[in-house]
Design a protein around this motif. Structure first.
Motif, PDB file in Angstrom:
ATOM      1  N   LYS A   1      54.099  22.346  65.805  1.00 34.94           N
ATOM      2  CA  LYS A   1      54.604  22.547  67.162  1.00 34.94           C
ATOM      3  C   LYS A   1      55.357  23.880  67.278  1.00 34.94           C
ATOM      4  CE  LYS A   1      55.029  17.627  68.334  1.00 34.94           C
ATOM      5  NZ  LYS A   1      54.215  17.664  69.574  1.00 34.94           N
ATOM      6  N   ILE A   2      56.155  24.206  66.270  1.00 36.72           N
ATOM      7  CA  ILE A   2      56.891  25.479  66.296  1.00 36.72           C
ATOM      8  C   ILE A   2      55.914  26.655  66.289  1.00 36.72           C
ATOM      9  CG2 ILE A   2      58.440  26.972  64.958  1.00 36.72           C
ATOM     10  CD1 ILE A   2      59.920  24.431  64.074  1.00 36.72           C
ATOM     11  N   SER A   3      54.826  26.517  65.540  1.00 37.90           N
ATOM     12  CA  SER A   3      53.857  27.613  65.391  1.00 37.90           C
ATOM     13  C   SER A   3      53.082  27.893  66.675  1.00 37.90           C
ATOM     14  CB  SER A   3      52.880  27.299  64.258  1.00 37.90           C
ATOM     15  OG  SER A   3      53.559  27.229  63.025  1.00 37.90           O
ATOM     16  N   GLU A   4      53.168  27.002  67.644  1.00 38.09           N
ATOM     17  CA  GLU A   4      52.513  27.262  68.927  1.00 38.09           C
ATOM     18  C   GLU A   4      53.157  28.457  69.639  1.00 38.09           C
ATOM     19  OE1 GLU A   4      52.385  23.829  71.406  1.00 38.09           O
ATOM     20  OE2 GLU A   4      51.645  22.508  69.806  1.00 38.09           O
ATOM     21  N   PHE A   5      54.430  28.674  69.374  1.00 42.46           N
ATOM     22  CA  PHE A   5      55.172  29.717  70.081  1.00 42.46           C
ATOM     23  C   PHE A   5      55.716  30.816  69.160  1.00 42.46           C
ATOM     24  CE2 PHE A   5      55.782  25.674  72.363  1.00 42.46           C
ATOM     25  CZ  PHE A   5      55.167  26.000  73.567  1.00 42.46           C
ATOM     26  N   PHE A   6      55.795  30.529  67.871  1.00 39.47           N
ATOM     27  CA  PHE A   6      56.413  31.463  66.943  1.00 39.47           C
ATOM     28  C   PHE A   6      55.499  31.737  65.758  1.00 39.47           C
ATOM     29  CE2 PHE A   6      59.785  29.139  69.045  1.00 39.47           C
ATOM     30  CZ  PHE A   6      60.738  30.101  69.341  1.00 39.47           C
ATOM     31  N   SER A   7      55.566  32.963  65.265  1.00 37.38           N
ATOM     32  CA  SER A   7      54.989  33.271  63.963  1.00 37.38           C
ATOM     33  C   SER A   7      56.011  32.833  62.919  1.00 37.38           C
ATOM     34  CB  SER A   7      54.722  34.775  63.832  1.00 37.38           C
ATOM     35  OG  SER A   7      53.811  35.202  64.812  1.00 37.38           O
ATOM     36  N   VAL A   8      55.579  32.046  61.946  1.00 33.14           N
ATOM     37  CA  VAL A   8      56.496  31.467  60.960  1.00 33.14           C
ATOM     38  C   VAL A   8      56.206  32.049  59.589  1.00 33.14           C
ATOM     39  CG1 VAL A   8      57.337  29.341  59.895  1.00 33.14           C
ATOM     40  CG2 VAL A   8      56.598  29.329  62.307  1.00 33.14           C
ATOM     41  N   GLU A   9      57.240  32.645  58.972  1.00 31.82           N
ATOM     42  CA  GLU A   9      57.097  33.198  57.627  1.00 31.82           C
ATOM     43  C   GLU A   9      58.188  32.621  56.736  1.00 31.82           C
ATOM     44  OE1 GLU A   9      56.883  37.620  57.631  1.00 31.82           O
ATOM     45  OE2 GLU A   9      57.171  37.392  59.815  1.00 31.82           O
ATOM     46  N   GLU A  10      57.825  32.169  55.551  1.00 30.71           N
ATOM     47  CA  GLU A  10      58.834  31.726  54.601  1.00 30.71           C
ATOM     48  C   GLU A  10      59.565  32.950  54.064  1.00 30.71           C
ATOM     49  OE1 GLU A  10      59.170  29.207  50.434  1.00 30.71           O
ATOM     50  OE2 GLU A  10      57.522  28.766  51.827  1.00 30.71           O
ATOM     51  N   ALA A  11      60.887  32.851  53.925  1.00 26.97           N
ATOM     52  CA  ALA A  11      61.699  33.994  53.504  1.00 26.97           C
ATOM     53  C   ALA A  11      62.352  33.715  52.160  1.00 26.97           C
ATOM     54  CB  ALA A  11      62.769  34.297  54.551  1.00 26.97           C
ATOM     55  N   ALA A  12      62.449  34.751  51.358  1.00 26.38           N
ATOM     56  CA  ALA A  12      63.047  34.603  50.026  1.00 26.38           C
ATOM     57  C   ALA A  12      64.569  34.649  50.073  1.00 26.38           C
ATOM     58  CB  ALA A  12      62.526  35.700  49.103  1.00 26.38           C
ATOM     59  N   VAL A  13      65.115  35.171  51.172  1.00 25.34           N
ATOM     60  CA  VAL A  13      66.573  35.292  51.318  1.00 25.34           C
ATOM     61  C   VAL A  13      66.969  34.709  52.680  1.00 25.34           C
ATOM     62  CG1 VAL A  13      66.727  37.335  49.853  1.00 25.34           C
ATOM     63  CG2 VAL A  13      66.343  37.603  52.318  1.00 25.34           C
ATOM     64  N   PRO A  14      68.252  34.373  52.867  1.00 25.73           N
ATOM     65  CA  PRO A  14      68.701  33.864  54.160  1.00 25.73           C
ATOM     66  C   PRO A  14      68.365  34.820  55.295  1.00 25.73           C
ATOM     67  CG  PRO A  14      70.389  33.516  52.505  1.00 25.73           C
ATOM     68  CD  PRO A  14      69.333  34.359  51.857  1.00 25.73           C
ATOM     69  N   VAL A  15      67.989  34.253  56.432  1.00 23.61           N
ATOM     70  CA  VAL A  15      67.529  35.058  57.561  1.00 23.61           C
ATOM     71  C   VAL A  15      68.635  35.186  58.611  1.00 23.61           C
ATOM     72  CG1 VAL A  15      65.829  35.303  59.401  1.00 23.61           C
ATOM     73  CG2 VAL A  15      65.152  34.334  57.185  1.00 23.61           C
ATOM     74  N   SER A  16      69.157  36.389  58.731  1.00 24.49           N
ATOM     75  CA  SER A  16      70.096  36.729  59.794  1.00 24.49           C
ATOM     76  C   SER A  16      69.311  37.555  60.816  1.00 24.49           C
ATOM     77  CB  SER A  16      71.267  37.539  59.240  1.00 24.49           C
ATOM     78  OG  SER A  16      72.158  37.888  60.270  1.00 24.49           O
ATOM     79  N   SER A  17      69.179  37.027  62.018  1.00 24.36           N
ATOM     80  CA  SER A  17      68.319  37.664  63.006  1.00 24.36           C
ATOM     81  C   SER A  17      68.711  39.120  63.242  1.00 24.36           C
ATOM     82  CB  SER A  17      68.382  36.900  64.320  1.00 24.36           C
ATOM     83  OG  SER A  17      67.610  37.543  65.302  1.00 24.36           O
ATOM     84  N   GLU A  18      67.721  40.004  63.190  1.00 19.44           N
ATOM     85  CA  GLU A  18      67.996  41.426  63.358  1.00 19.44           C
ATOM     86  C   GLU A  18      67.596  41.952  64.732  1.00 19.44           C
ATOM     87  OE1 GLU A  18      63.770  41.379  61.516  1.00 19.44           O
ATOM     88  OE2 GLU A  18      65.610  40.185  61.407  1.00 19.44           O
ATOM     89  N   ALA A  19      67.037  41.098  65.593  1.00 16.12           N
ATOM     90  CA  ALA A  19      66.600  41.565  66.907  1.00 16.12           C
ATOM     91  C   ALA A  19      66.397  40.363  67.832  1.00 16.12           C
ATOM     92  CB  ALA A  19      65.309  42.366  66.793  1.00 16.12           C
ATOM     93  N   ARG A  20      66.346  40.646  69.129  1.00 13.53           N
ATOM     94  CA  ARG A  20      66.077  39.589  70.101  1.00 13.53           C
ATOM     95  C   ARG A  20      64.746  38.923  69.792  1.00 13.53           C
ATOM     96  NH1 ARG A  20      64.943  41.103  75.138  1.00 13.53           N
ATOM     97  NH2 ARG A  20      65.868  39.303  76.213  1.00 13.53           N
ATOM     98  N   HIS A  21      64.698  37.629  70.037  1.00 13.76           N
ATOM     99  CA  HIS A  21      63.488  36.809  69.913  1.00 13.76           C
ATOM    100  C   HIS A  21      63.046  36.592  68.469  1.00 13.76           C
ATOM    101  CE1 HIS A  21      63.806  37.387  74.083  1.00 13.76           C
ATOM    102  NE2 HIS A  21      62.838  38.245  74.299  1.00 13.76           N
ATOM    103  N   ILE A  22      63.945  36.861  67.538  1.00 13.05           N
ATOM    104  CA  ILE A  22      63.701  36.537  66.133  1.00 13.05           C
ATOM    105  C   ILE A  22      64.790  35.546  65.696  1.00 13.05           C
ATOM    106  CG2 ILE A  22      63.646  37.400  63.755  1.00 13.05           C
ATOM    107  CD1 ILE A  22      62.558  40.012  64.817  1.00 13.05           C
TER     108      ILE A  22
END
Length: 411
Positions: free
Chosen positions: A272-293
């Protein structure tokens, strides 16, 4: 035109300021407040969280708690810790946290400006939280915590602040979180200059303190009913505020925690999430660097969620906010959280606590965390200018204004 006024502040004597000043009541629970009070018997939490003077489990909304708050407030003056200014004053309040510096003018804003929309809001308030502060303000006969207001740049105020901050300060101390707090007392001869400068400012914006502002206004309306011959210049027609130039302010991220997957399997949820978002597994914690991420933490793994092109409605200032996008595309349709203001399956964590706090909560009482890109001060003012309302918990300001440095009595 904005109406502001100086006031006869109640405030700590210089030697007690750092011990009296406390973080606002609504950024901690009773246990955290009690722990701070054990280490500091002068903390203003004894006024703002007076339940800490009662046994654990005491109803924080009981009448005796509000009466204790008023008793503790009066004790500061009776015991010589605080005093009341002889004349009406404005003050400059500077806070430095790391590289962040913000200068505010402490004074009082007008209740009528709030009622007439000169003071603009961007959040809805909850009746139960309003009622708590209404009773607190009314029983204490004082505004004990300031409202955080923003204004667009004004050269007169900018120059006045520059003139004062090279002088000897009244208060200068380091508070919790390694925040440097400095206060200057403005000469009474400059009162009129400040009042006139604000008359040239079309509107003010509530940055933080919507519940405190709404409660102060409702206490004023209550007193107007009690004193129908009021003239408008009575102290209850104004509320304690700190006015900051918007250019100096920065909003931090306000992250989300979700209790469970709403009975979805992992494949169903990610599908369901993938319907609207591109999903990538990350090796480190994700701190959003831009709008809509967005960052997503689930089962000890971080994922980077990037909104697909063409989905955000950039023509709508509210719908295009990341907090709106997450709520409308994920939290409500996928996790069944219809009203984030009341749903117990969602929680919010200010960005000051960091991503480690999200990981910690997901190992304790929550299942999923989302890290957000911060709302900007420009987005806030744009939404307020258009008379619109942000989703709840859209903004987190740091540093927080301390309570106890300035007290505005209503009579």
């Amino acid at each position: 035109m904005s109406t502001v006024k100086p006031f006869k502040a109640g405030r700590p004597k210089k030697e007690f300021a750092g011990r009296v000043a406390a973080l606002p009541y609504d950024v901690m629970n009773t246990e955290e407040a009690a722990s701070r009070a054990e280490k500091n018997d002068l903390t203003f939490l004894r006024v703002d969280r007076a339940e800490i003077d009662f046994p654990a489990g005491t109803d924080i909304y009981s009448e005796k708690v509000y009466k204790k708050a008023a008793e503790n407030l009066n004790a500061y003056f009776e015991n010589g810790v605080c005093f009341r200014e002889a004349g009406e004053r404005f003050y400059i309040y500077r806070q430095i946290m790391g590289e962040r510096v913000q200068h505010g003018i402490v004074g009082c804003a007008g209740v009528d400006d709030y009622l007439n929309g000169v003071i603009k809001r961007h959040e809805l308030t909850r009746a139960d939280k309003e009622e708590d502060r209404i009773r607190h303000v009314d029983t204490c006969n004082a505004n004990t915590g300031p409202i955080f207001l923003a204004y667009r740049e004004n050269k007169t105020l900018k120059n006045l602040i520059s003139d004062y901050i090279v002088r000897q300060p009244e208060y200068d101390f380091i508070s919790e979180g390694d925040v440097k707090n400095t206060v200057w007392v403005i000469d009474e001869t400059d009162n009129e200059k400040i009042v006139e400068a604000f008359k040239n400012i079309d509107c003010l914006y509530i940055a933080d303190g919507h519940h405190r502002a709404a409660s102060a206004v409702k206490v004023a309306l209550k007193r107007r009913e009690e004193f129908p011959d009021y003239k408008g210049d009575e102290e209850f027609n104004f509320f304690l505020s700190v006015f900051f130039c918007a250019d100096e302010l920065k909003i931090l991220d306000y992250n989300r925690l979700i209790k469970d997957t709403n009975s979805l399997t992992d494949d169903e949820m990610f599908g369901k999430i993938s319907e609207f978002f591109s999903v990538e597994e990350a090796a480190v914690p994700v701190s959003s660097e831009a709008r809509h991420i967005f960052g997503m933490y689930y089962k000890n793994k971080w994922y980077k969620l990037t909104l697909k092109d063409g989905i955000a409605d950039e023509t709508d200032a509210v719908k295009s906010l990341d907090v709106s996008i997450l709520q409308s595309l994920v939290n409500e349709p996928i996790f069944g959280i219809g009203d984030p203001r009341t749903d117990k399956r969602i929680d919010f964590v200010g960005g000051i606590r960091g991503l480690k706090e999200l990981e910690k909560r997901c190992s304790e009482d929550m299942a999923i965390a989302f890290s957000m890109y911060p709302t900007s001060i420009e987005e806030l003012m744009n939404i307020a200018d258009n008379g619109k309302i942000m989703p709840p918990k859209s903004t987190w300001f740091e540093p927080k204004l301390l309570s106890g440095l300035f007290i505005h009595f209503l009579s």
